[in-house]
Scaffold this motif. Sequence first.
Motif, short mmCIF file in Angstrom:
data_model
loop_
_atom_site.label_atom_id
_atom_site.label_comp_id
_atom_site.label_asym_id
_atom_site.label_seq_id
_atom_site.Cartn_x
_atom_site.Cartn_y
_atom_site.Cartn_z
N HIS A 44 0.81 -1.22 0.00
CA HIS A 44 0.00 0.00 0.00
C HIS A 44 0.84 1.27 0.00
N GLN A 45 2.13 1.20 0.27
CA GLN A 45 2.94 2.43 0.31
C GLN A 45 3.26 2.93 -1.10
N LYS A 46 3.35 2.00 -2.08
CA LYS A 46 3.72 2.42 -3.43
C LYS A 46 2.57 3.10 -4.16
N SER A 47 1.40 2.54 -4.01
CA SER A 47 0.25 3.15 -4.69
C SER A 47 -0.97 2.99 -3.83
N SER A 48 -1.82 3.98 -3.83
CA SER A 48 -3.01 3.96 -3.00
C SER A 48 -4.18 3.45 -3.81
N ILE A 49 -4.92 2.50 -3.24
CA ILE A 49 -6.09 1.97 -3.93
C ILE A 49 -7.19 3.00 -4.01
N TRP A 50 -7.21 3.92 -3.02
CA TRP A 50 -8.28 4.93 -3.02
C TRP A 50 -8.10 5.88 -4.22
N ALA A 51 -6.81 6.18 -4.51
CA ALA A 51 -6.55 7.04 -5.67
C ALA A 51 -6.92 6.32 -6.96
N THR A 52 -6.60 5.03 -7.01
CA THR A 52 -6.93 4.25 -8.21
C THR A 52 -8.43 4.21 -8.45
N LEU A 53 -9.16 4.05 -7.38
CA LEU A 53 -10.63 4.01 -7.50
C LEU A 53 -11.16 5.37 -7.96
N GLY A 54 -10.54 6.43 -7.41
CA GLY A 54 -11.00 7.76 -7.78
C GLY A 54 -10.72 8.07 -9.24
N VAL A 55 -9.53 7.66 -9.70
CA VAL A 55 -9.18 7.92 -11.09
C VAL A 55 -10.14 7.22 -12.04
N ASN A 56 -10.53 5.99 -11.66
CA ASN A 56 -11.43 5.21 -12.52
C ASN A 56 -12.91 5.53 -12.27
N GLY A 57 -13.15 6.53 -11.46
CA GLY A 57 -14.53 6.98 -11.23
C GLY A 57 -15.39 5.99 -10.46
N VAL A 58 -14.74 5.18 -9.64
CA VAL A 58 -15.48 4.21 -8.82
C VAL A 58 -15.74 4.82 -7.45
N VAL A 60 -16.39 4.69 -3.69
CA VAL A 60 -16.17 3.73 -2.59
C VAL A 60 -17.48 3.34 -1.93
N LYS A 61 -18.33 4.33 -1.77
CA LYS A 61 -19.63 4.09 -1.14
C LYS A 61 -20.45 3.10 -1.96
N SER A 62 -20.43 3.29 -3.30
CA SER A 62 -21.18 2.38 -4.17
C SER A 62 -20.57 0.99 -4.17
N LEU A 63 -19.22 0.93 -4.16
CA LEU A 63 -18.55 -0.36 -4.14
C LEU A 63 -18.94 -1.17 -2.89
N VAL A 64 -18.96 -0.50 -1.75
CA VAL A 64 -19.33 -1.18 -0.50
C VAL A 64 -20.78 -1.65 -0.57
N ALA A 65 -21.65 -0.81 -1.17
CA ALA A 65 -23.06 -1.19 -1.29
C ALA A 65 -23.24 -2.42 -2.18
N VAL A 66 -22.46 -2.46 -3.29
CA VAL A 66 -22.54 -3.63 -4.17
C VAL A 66 -22.05 -4.88 -3.45
N LEU A 67 -20.94 -4.71 -2.72
CA LEU A 67 -20.43 -5.87 -1.97
C LEU A 67 -21.44 -6.36 -0.94
N SER A 68 -22.14 -5.43 -0.31
CA SER A 68 -23.12 -5.82 0.70
C SER A 68 -24.27 -6.60 0.08
N TYR A 69 -24.59 -6.29 -1.20
CA TYR A 69 -25.65 -7.03 -1.88
C TYR A 69 -25.31 -8.52 -1.92
N PHE A 70 -24.07 -8.83 -2.32
CA PHE A 70 -23.66 -10.23 -2.41
C PHE A 70 -23.50 -10.86 -1.02
N ILE A 71 -23.06 -10.04 -0.09
CA ILE A 71 -22.88 -10.57 1.28
C ILE A 71 -24.23 -10.99 1.87
N LEU A 72 -25.23 -10.11 1.73
CA LEU A 72 -26.54 -10.42 2.27
C LEU A 72 -27.21 -11.55 1.50
N ALA A 73 -26.92 -11.65 0.20
CA ALA A 73 -27.48 -12.76 -0.58
C ALA A 73 -26.91 -14.10 -0.13
#
Length: 1263
Positions: A44-58, A60-73
């Motif tokens: 995590h020191q070389k590159s930040s995943i949060w920056a990568t997500l931001g660059v790709n327009g993802v 974080v809030k939506s990603l967590v919501a999508v993950l929760s869909y599969f978790i609850l399923a």
Amino acid sequence: DAVWDLEFTERKPLDEIAEEEFAVSGHKSFRALYQCVLAHAADHQKSSIWATLGVNGVSVKSLVAVLSYFILAGKAKAANVQQRVNGLHAASIYLLLLGIPGSIANKVFHEVLLDTCADLTSHCWPQDSGKKRKKDGLKSSQTDGKRSKPQRKDAEMEVDDEEEEEEELHFSGQDLMKIRDAVVLLVQSLLRLLETFQLKDRPQSTSNCMQIFCKLLYFEPVVGELNFAALQDITKLKSVPEMAFYGLQLLLRSMAHDYLRIGIAGDFCRKSLSLRRVFHQLLYVILMMNKGNRGKPSLLVTSQAILSTRDQAIHFVCHLVTELKEMAPPFLQILLQHICFQMVEKSEYRSHGAQAVAMLTSQMESSGYACFIKWLSNFSRSSKVMVHRLFSIDVVMVLLEQPERQPEECPDPELACFLPHKFLIQSLLFARRMDNSPTVQGHALNCLAQCLELPSFNVTRAIHNLFAASEFENSSSSCEESGLTLDLGPVSVDSTLSKENLALLLRRVEDSKTNVRKSALQALVGLLKHAVIPMSWENLSTLSERCRDSAVSVKKKALQCVGELLAAKPECNMVQRVWLQGVVPAVVDSENSVQEKALEALDQVVLSQVKQYSASRHLDASQRLTWDLLGLLCHECQNLSRYFSRAFTIWSKQNKFSPSFITNLISHTEADHAAGAWLLLSKVVASSPKLPYGKILDAWDNMISSKAVSVPTCCHILSVMGDIAAHLNEDTKDRIIKDLMCWLKSFTLSLEVISASVETLLQFGRSEDVKETQAFLNQHCGELVSVCEAYLASIILSEKGAENLNEELMVKHLHTLGVASLHCPSKVGKRTVLLVESVLTTHSVKLEEMPASLPLSQFKTNSLSTKVRAHGVITLGKLCLQHEELVQKYLPVFARELEVGTEVAVRNNVVVIMCDLCVRYTNIVDHYIPNISTCLRDNEAVIREQTLIMLTNLLQEEFVKWKGSLFFRFMSALVDPVPAIASLCEYCLVHLLLKKNPEMFSVHFIECIFHFNSYNKHKSYNKFPQSEREKVLFSLKGAHHCDKRFRIYRFLLEHFTDTQRFNITNKINQTILACFADEELPLDADGAAILSETFKILSLKEMKLQSISAGTAGPAGEEPEEENMANMAKAVIQAAQKKVVSQVQKKAFIENTVPLIISLKSLLEQKRSPVLRDLMAYLQVTMQDYRNEVKECFAGDEQLAAEVEFALKTAEKEREMEEQLENCSLTGDGRIPTAQKKKKRFFSDLQSKEQISCCQVVSSGAV
């Protein structure tokens, strides 16, 4: 946003397009995303995943919501394999994201979603054992009785619904492997999260993680041993339980680092709280219980996997204690206490729990260990819960197996006394011998026996301190057996205390509870085996007596115990005798299983050890024991011969005696122990068709020519000769018959050998033709009769014959005459009878010239000794057996002899003869049964005992009936001054006669009251004829015999059924109380005594119905859990019966008894009789059962109701006062304490109140 607003509690559907894409890609997309996030998490020191997500327009809030869909399923019960795998992968990705720095700032964290992800394994993995645990929990709640029936039905319906849902889902082995791989990824992600993400400020999440890790301990079996190292590579952890233990360590380590680095009190408290929670969760793993979110924990079915997980948890706790050092001991103490408190009754769980306690205490320092032992000592005295006391004994046993700690190891001198094993044995284990629960008593005694088998010398020494009355003798005996010697030194012992302990143990052997008796027997045998208590006859005979116990299981245990003792002490003569007296009579036991156990023991010890004898070879220990036992049967234990013969009767049907066995046996007939060999041969020869007759005839010739053969051996050889007679040729028979006749006519034989010789002669003369047999007997036995007659004539008819009398020779001639005359009655003439008469009188006086009422001793002074006269009586009795006219002639003489005779031996033999005559001439002798039964009060104990035995035999065979005074004379034997005779009478009545006539006691009970008080004014009772001498002999009238009378009453009532108790109460009302109330019986001194005694009898606790007075089943903790269900069902039935019977008894009391009581009370008041006090005492006892219904019962007499209530209140005050006085003592100056003064004032006030009440009654009666 909607998902976040709902706090991740509900699942919102995805877009159809997105859902189709995920369905096509399957779990591959999750795998790819997981690897990507894992790479960022590791680097995590070389590159930040949060920056990568931001660059790709993802988002974080939506990603967590999508993950929760599969978790609850995946969490849903109806989820399929793909949904479960996707849910587990989604949860793993979320946990990885949460562990990357910046997750908090990017609002990834949500506590509800974290807990859901962490616990997803329990929802996604199919729970095979879930149903069982639900059922177990339901069963546990039913046992406690805390749920009503409708609640149980609802619970069952819920379980059925869940089962139906789960039954719809079926998973193949491949599906399970997919789910398992996904579970591993999730657990690894959770561990990575804990390595970087601190939960110390989130106690709820920490607690949830601990619960989850403890659940995962049961996920799958572990191969090999676990490594609890502080730092481990997560990817190298092979099994889920191993990861779970590492997760618990991570939860604790984070707090530990803070504590060590900062040393802040708050961090220490948080660390302590975490450790407490971990121990609390592991508690139920150690106890093998399933603890849900609420409710009582249920037991898990013990299996290898469950036991393995439990062992791993214990080792993990030990690792934590070692690692955390000073922080862990307080919580280890708490954990141990909880293990003890939450233990269940089942022996298997108690055993595993005790082992856990031992393993955990081994990690404690001496001071902490001493503190725990001190707490355990208090815990072992828990009065409410039986299982606590039971488990404390189990803990003591496993602690005794550990190395003993020295008092010097404990810095606190007050705790040092708890370290030695002596404290565990004497203060914890042995103290439970007095426990209220029979289960605990039995377990303590059983464990005491096990302690002696432990290899600890201090344990043995501690037990010696409890029982040894002298210095520690034979202290090294048990050590020497194992090749070690150790002098434990002298032991100072309180002899009084040791005697009390031994006496208590002997009482426990006779306890009313079966399991206590069995355990006490085991403890007694252990003490005897290890020489803790002496090998006295009193201690040893207790074992043989229990072989005849009323309970089958106790008899089997006693047989096992005497066998163990014989194996430990094979050379001890007393042990050998006890073994014989215990095992041999058990061959005729009424229970087949006991018979089989006794026969098995005899077979192993006696039959199987008969090997070929060789003078050049020494006998081994087992063979020596066999011949020692047979030697005892030949001499000291000849009374067991009948039981021993029964064993051979059974074995003969099983073809036990092979030709090789007979050959081996005969080889011993010339050895030093030949007596035992002939004993065995006499038992087996009848069932062995092929025998070496030559050797037997050689032994016969040797016996005839030798005088060194013992009497028992002679009898056994004669028995063998009689059995083989049919297989011998005529010449041999004639030779042996000639030898027998010469032998008998020499009159050098003992009386036993004479009888055996005549019996053998009968065997040699027996043939298929009865006339030929009788002719043979008339010839040979008639010859013996003639020889004896000639000898008697030479002594009696000669003027100087008595001067040269040889007493022994005279006895042998009389005995031979009696035995021979039984087989040739036609050869017995009048002269023979007159000569025998002359032995009893003199030659100058004939019996026929004297009145029949005179006894033998009153005809004329006889110069012959008592011994000769006693044998003369036996011979005369044998002559009477064959001639009825002699019976008519001599019976009056015998009866008179019993009355006034002074010679004990003569009177004893008269009793035997009269009872034998009763078998053959029942109608003639029946008239003299009162004369015989009078001997039950003879001055000589031997005659009383003989009479009791003979009459019991006649009653058993119904040659005698319970007529006249016979029953009451038997009752008088119950209070015989010799305890052994009283005990014998009780045995005869209860175990032999009552079984034949169950109504015997109840039919005679009321007449006992009149008979023993010598009251004959009743029109129906005590009217049978008795002489004045008999009335005086059997009277128990008067206050000085009151204890004896009530001993008889209690004995009779104890063996009543409830029906008989109920009926006898009504009969007493009708035949005694009603007669006095109607003044049919006068209320004089004798009548007052009868009425007073009747009220006292009605007040006896034995008179109460057992179905009412017997306590219902105790609390569930007072009996082992295996018996709880049966006891509860029995208790329900008993409660219902008690209610019905109580109502019936109450109705009978009000309708039948109360009117009589009111009439009698009025009559007694008019007469101013002291019996009124007994009447009120009876009412006070009786109305205890109807304490709140006094006015209802005495509705017809308000004054009496008021007096009864006052008496009941007075009795309660007296009981309270007595309880207070128990704690009072005299003061130093000798003054009476205040409590005693209060009691005196109380009784004086009570007396004045009674006087006032009595005056009121008298005045009201006058009005």
